[in-house]
Design a protein around this motif. Structure first.
Motif, PDB file in Angstrom:
ATOM      1  N   ASP A  64       0.852  -1.193   0.000  1.00  0.00           N
ATOM      2  CA  ASP A  64       0.000   0.000   0.000  1.00  0.00           C
ATOM      3  C   ASP A  64       0.883   1.236   0.000  1.00  0.00           C
ATOM      4  OD1 ASP A  64      -2.516  -1.281   0.066  1.00  0.00           O
ATOM      5  OD2 ASP A  64      -2.289  -1.670   2.212  1.00  0.00           O
ATOM      6  N   LEU A  65       0.713   2.067  -1.015  1.00  0.00           N
ATOM      7  CA  LEU A  65       1.433   3.322  -1.142  1.00  0.00           C
ATOM      8  C   LEU A  65       0.419   4.466  -1.041  1.00  0.00           C
ATOM      9  CD1 LEU A  65       3.859   2.403  -4.070  1.00  0.00           C
ATOM     10  CD2 LEU A  65       4.279   2.282  -1.608  1.00  0.00           C
ATOM     11  N   PRO A  66       0.864   5.702  -0.940  1.00  0.00           N
ATOM     12  CA  PRO A  66      -0.097   6.810  -0.816  1.00  0.00           C
ATOM     13  C   PRO A  66      -1.141   6.839  -1.924  1.00  0.00           C
ATOM     14  CG  PRO A  66       2.095   7.583  -0.270  1.00  0.00           C
ATOM     15  CD  PRO A  66       2.256   6.179  -0.763  1.00  0.00           C
ATOM     16  N   GLY A  67      -0.747   6.477  -3.151  1.00  0.00           N
ATOM     17  CA  GLY A  67      -1.680   6.534  -4.268  1.00  0.00           C
ATOM     18  C   GLY A  67      -2.566   5.323  -4.411  1.00  0.00           C
ATOM     19  N   GLY A  68      -2.331   4.264  -3.649  1.00  0.00           N
ATOM     20  CA  GLY A  68      -3.161   3.073  -3.758  1.00  0.00           C
ATOM     21  C   GLY A  68      -2.354   1.809  -3.536  1.00  0.00           C
ATOM     22  N   THR A  69      -2.981   0.691  -3.850  1.00  0.00           N
ATOM     23  CA  THR A  69      -2.349  -0.614  -3.656  1.00  0.00           C
ATOM     24  C   THR A  69      -1.694  -1.071  -4.949  1.00  0.00           C
ATOM     25  OG1 THR A  69      -4.002  -1.208  -1.986  1.00  0.00           O
ATOM     26  CG2 THR A  69      -2.739  -3.004  -2.985  1.00  0.00           C
ATOM     27  N   TYR A  70      -0.449  -1.495  -4.836  1.00  0.00           N
ATOM     28  CA  TYR A  70       0.305  -2.049  -5.952  1.00  0.00           C
ATOM     29  C   TYR A  70       0.564  -3.526  -5.678  1.00  0.00           C
ATOM     30  CZ  TYR A  70       1.509   2.683  -7.578  1.00  0.00           C
ATOM     31  OH  TYR A  70       1.463   3.982  -8.043  1.00  0.00           O
ATOM     32  N   TYR A  71       0.700  -4.280  -6.743  1.00  0.00           N
ATOM     33  CA  TYR A  71       1.135  -5.671  -6.601  1.00  0.00           C
ATOM     34  C   TYR A  71       2.269  -5.881  -7.600  1.00  0.00           C
ATOM     35  CZ  TYR A  71       0.978 -10.570  -5.385  1.00  0.00           C
ATOM     36  OH  TYR A  71       1.314 -11.809  -4.904  1.00  0.00           O
ATOM     37  N   LEU A  72       3.491  -5.878  -7.067  1.00  0.00           N
ATOM     38  CA  LEU A  72       4.673  -5.995  -7.915  1.00  0.00           C
ATOM     39  C   LEU A  72       5.149  -7.446  -7.960  1.00  0.00           C
ATOM     40  CD1 LEU A  72       6.558  -2.828  -6.677  1.00  0.00           C
ATOM     41  CD2 LEU A  72       5.348  -3.102  -8.840  1.00  0.00           C
ATOM     42  N   SER A  73       5.601  -7.843  -9.127  1.00  0.00           N
ATOM     43  CA  SER A  73       6.135  -9.192  -9.304  1.00  0.00           C
ATOM     44  C   SER A  73       7.111  -9.147 -10.469  1.00  0.00           C
ATOM     45  CB  SER A  73       5.010 -10.192  -9.589  1.00  0.00           C
ATOM     46  OG  SER A  73       4.385  -9.894 -10.833  1.00  0.00           O
ATOM     47  N   SER A  74       7.731 -10.284 -10.762  1.00  0.00           N
ATOM     48  CA  SER A  74       8.724 -10.328 -11.834  1.00  0.00           C
ATOM     49  C   SER A  74       8.102 -10.107 -13.211  1.00  0.00           C
ATOM     50  CB  SER A  74       9.466 -11.668 -11.813  1.00  0.00           C
ATOM     51  OG  SER A  74       8.543 -12.739 -11.982  1.00  0.00           O
ATOM     52  N   ASP A  75       6.784 -10.351 -13.344  1.00  0.00           N
ATOM     53  CA  ASP A  75       6.154 -10.145 -14.654  1.00  0.00           C
ATOM     54  C   ASP A  75       5.149  -8.997 -14.648  1.00  0.00           C
ATOM     55  OD1 ASP A  75       4.235 -11.307 -13.104  1.00  0.00           O
ATOM     56  OD2 ASP A  75       3.767 -12.949 -14.480  1.00  0.00           O
ATOM     57  N   ASP A  76       5.136  -8.177 -13.595  1.00  0.00           N
ATOM     58  CA  ASP A  76       4.286  -6.988 -13.568  1.00  0.00           C
ATOM     59  C   ASP A  76       5.004  -5.904 -12.786  1.00  0.00           C
ATOM     60  OD1 ASP A  76       2.387  -5.029 -13.542  1.00  0.00           O
ATOM     61  OD2 ASP A  76       0.754  -6.298 -12.843  1.00  0.00           O
ATOM     62  N   HIS A  77       5.604  -4.982 -13.508  1.00  0.00           N
ATOM     63  CA  HIS A  77       6.351  -3.898 -12.888  1.00  0.00           C
ATOM     64  C   HIS A  77       5.534  -2.614 -12.774  1.00  0.00           C
ATOM     65  CE1 HIS A  77      10.705  -5.514 -13.624  1.00  0.00           C
ATOM     66  NE2 HIS A  77       9.970  -6.293 -12.848  1.00  0.00           N
ATOM     67  N   TYR A  78       4.277  -2.678 -13.186  1.00  0.00           N
ATOM     68  CA  TYR A  78       3.406  -1.526 -12.956  1.00  0.00           C
ATOM     69  C   TYR A  78       2.627  -1.786 -11.684  1.00  0.00           C
ATOM     70  CZ  TYR A  78      -0.125   2.095 -13.709  1.00  0.00           C
ATOM     71  OH  TYR A  78      -0.966   3.178 -13.562  1.00  0.00           O
ATOM     72  N   GLY A  79       1.720  -2.719 -11.727  1.00  0.00           N
ATOM     73  CA  GLY A  79       1.175  -3.266 -10.500  1.00  0.00           C
ATOM     74  C   GLY A  79       0.080  -2.487  -9.808  1.00  0.00           C
ATOM     75  N   LEU A  80      -0.213  -1.224 -10.193  1.00  0.00           N
ATOM     76  CA  LEU A  80      -1.289  -0.499  -9.532  1.00  0.00           C
ATOM     77  C   LEU A  80      -2.605  -1.235  -9.779  1.00  0.00           C
ATOM     78  CD1 LEU A  80      -2.058   2.117  -7.942  1.00  0.00           C
ATOM     79  CD2 LEU A  80      -2.641   3.111 -10.160  1.00  0.00           C
ATOM     80  N   LEU A  81      -3.303  -1.610  -8.713  1.00  0.00           N
ATOM     81  CA  LEU A  81      -4.538  -2.363  -8.857  1.00  0.00           C
ATOM     82  C   LEU A  81      -5.667  -1.436  -9.314  1.00  0.00           C
ATOM     83  CD1 LEU A  81      -4.384  -4.709  -5.739  1.00  0.00           C
ATOM     84  CD2 LEU A  81      -3.556  -5.100  -8.063  1.00  0.00           C
ATOM     85  N   PRO A  82      -6.545  -1.915 -10.206  1.00  0.00           N
ATOM     86  CA  PRO A  82      -7.600  -1.047 -10.758  1.00  0.00           C
ATOM     87  C   PRO A  82      -8.469  -0.384  -9.699  1.00  0.00           C
ATOM     88  CG  PRO A  82      -7.437  -3.076 -12.030  1.00  0.00           C
ATOM     89  CD  PRO A  82      -6.547  -3.250 -10.845  1.00  0.00           C
ATOM     90  N   GLN A  83      -8.710  -1.075  -8.577  1.00  0.00           N
ATOM     91  CA  GLN A  83      -9.565  -0.475  -7.565  1.00  0.00           C
ATOM     92  C   GLN A  83      -8.920   0.713  -6.856  1.00  0.00           C
ATOM     93  OE1 GLN A  83      -8.545  -3.681  -7.639  1.00  0.00           O
ATOM     94  NE2 GLN A  83      -8.169  -4.501  -5.588  1.00  0.00           N
ATOM     95  N   SER A  84      -7.647   0.959  -7.145  1.00  0.00           N
ATOM     96  CA  SER A  84      -6.975   2.129  -6.582  1.00  0.00           C
ATOM     97  C   SER A  84      -7.263   3.394  -7.374  1.00  0.00           C
ATOM     98  CB  SER A  84      -5.467   1.888  -6.523  1.00  0.00           C
ATOM     99  OG  SER A  84      -5.163   0.802  -5.675  1.00  0.00           O
ATOM    100  N   VAL A  85      -7.920   3.256  -8.516  1.00  0.00           N
ATOM    101  CA  VAL A  85      -8.251   4.408  -9.363  1.00  0.00           C
ATOM    102  C   VAL A  85      -9.678   4.838  -9.059  1.00  0.00           C
ATOM    103  CG1 VAL A  85      -8.446   5.253 -11.724  1.00  0.00           C
ATOM    104  CG2 VAL A  85      -6.712   3.540 -11.147  1.00  0.00           C
ATOM    105  N   GLY A  86      -9.899   6.126  -8.916  1.00  0.00           N
ATOM    106  CA  GLY A  86     -11.227   6.660  -8.700  1.00  0.00           C
ATOM    107  C   GLY A  86     -11.478   7.853  -9.593  1.00  0.00           C
ATOM    108  N   LEU A  87     -12.673   8.381  -9.515  1.00  0.00           N
ATOM    109  CA  LEU A  87     -13.010   9.631 -10.192  1.00  0.00           C
ATOM    110  C   LEU A  87     -13.232  10.703  -9.136  1.00  0.00           C
ATOM    111  CD1 LEU A  87     -13.245   7.876 -12.713  1.00  0.00           C
ATOM    112  CD2 LEU A  87     -15.276   9.176 -13.354  1.00  0.00           C
ATOM    113  N   PHE A  88     -12.774  11.911  -9.443  1.00  0.00           N
ATOM    114  CA  PHE A  88     -12.833  13.017  -8.497  1.00  0.00           C
ATOM    115  C   PHE A  88     -13.374  14.257  -9.200  1.00  0.00           C
ATOM    116  CE2 PHE A  88      -9.714  10.076  -6.982  1.00  0.00           C
ATOM    117  CZ  PHE A  88      -9.788  10.116  -5.604  1.00  0.00           C
TER     118      PHE A  88
END
Length: 347
Positions: free
Chosen positions: A307-331
């Protein structure tokens, strides 16, 4: 006294050996000093926590033309992790140079297209913050969740608009949304009434363009007297832009969880896409240090779910972006500041 000095010297050598040295890639431009100030503030915070993190500044050139020379210099100066650049057009040159010298890089802007990078497309390359791909996905998830099904798009006839069309078309089918019409406008156009008329009748109108165009569109729309169910792309997620342009107030746009009021209060910086990505990038390095490791490709991969300030990431050897979709919202933005429209985690 000599024993004390020797002890202090040994402590400093051990401290320096474990210190994280980050190279911030930032070229000239109005945002340069602001980004540097934020990076130094964050590094200072971490040092007060007992985490030895230091920042050096490098200019890769507007389009990355100096990337090879400055990253070679960074390697020679012991830099272990690169963050940047601010200009997505420089990403390609930065990636090539960072790989050539074996330093991992966390991108702050743009997308990494695996098709255009043969071999191991994510090797040594990470991404924090809100990419155009994730912005489009979060935007469409919110619209679909409100029971809106018929979309029309208003896009600038430039790279920004074409990028928006690419991702919106890709994900519209996933959320059972129908793009009924795509309307293009020139980035310098000021008379847009006929364009707006072509958008009437849609459940939702997505406007995806650069910031300068967004200002012209918002003013023209306010003067038109037409009431369209407008949603914006991520480009307007800038506190500096929004605070001075009330025509853009109370109109939804995608952003990360860092824009939530409870998160916003912890970071006294004017938020925009680059600053929010920069904050998450530094907190990735912080987490590696907290676990007793210098930041490297392997240690960042091994962080897993975080968990980072901007949301939840899941990093692995085959995913270096990792920001989970539910961490994105509309404002939306208004006199009270940022307010959630479709809160992260509730799309």
């Amino acid at each position: 006294m000599r024993s004390l000095l020797a002890g202090l010297l040994l402590f400093w050598m051990a401290f320096s050996a474990q210190a994280a040295r980050i190279g911030l890639l930032v070229s000239g431009g109005p945002e340069r000093q602001e980004v540097i100030a934020v990076a130094r503030d964050l590094a200072s915070r971490f040092r007060l926590e007992g985490l030895p993190l230091w920042v050096k500044i490098y200019d890769p050139g507007k389009d990355g033309q100096q990337a090879l020379s400055v990253i070679r210099k960074a390697r020679n100066q012991g830099v272990q992790l690169l963050i940047g650049p601010l200009n997505p057009r420089a990403n390609g040159e930065v990636i090539l140079a960072a790989r050539a010298y074996g330093i991992p890089v966390i991108l702050l802007t743009g997308d990494v297209d695996p098709i255009k990078i043969p071999g191991e497309p994510f090797r040594g390359v990470f991404r924090t913050g809100l990419s155009p791909r994730m912005a489009a996905k979060g935007l469409l998830r919110c619209i679909a969740g409100q029971g809106r099904h018929h979309l029309r798009l208003l896009l600038s006839l430039n790279d920004e608009g074409r990028l928006g069309l690419r991702w919106l078309k890709l994900y519209a089918w996933e959320y059972r949304l129908r793009i009924e019409k795509v309307v293009w406008f020139g980035p310098e156009d000021t008379y847009l009434y006929p364009k707006f008329e072509a958008l009437l009748g849609a459940d939702a109108v997505i406007i995806w363009c650069d910031q300068a165009s967004a200002l012209r569109v918002a003013r023209a729309l306010a003067l038109s007297g037409l009431h369209l169910p407008v949603f914006w792309g991520p480009q307007i997620a800038s506190e500096t832009l929004l605070s001075g342009n009330s025509d853009l107030w109370n109109q939804p746009f995608p952003a990360s969880g860092l824009y939530l009021p409870e998160k916003r209060s912890a970071f006294p910086f004017p938020l925009d896409l680059r600053i929010s990505a920069l904050i998450d990038a530094f907190y990735l390095a912080r987490e590696a240090l907290r676990r007793g490791h210098s930041p490297s490709e392997h240690t960042l991969e091994s962080l897993g779910k975080i968990d980072l300030p901007g949301g939840t990431y899941y990093l692995s050897s085959d995913d270096h972006y990792g920001l989970l979709p539910q961490s994105v919202g509309l404002f939306t933005y208004g006199p009270e500041g940022f307010r959630p429209y479709c809160p992260p985690g509730h799309l």
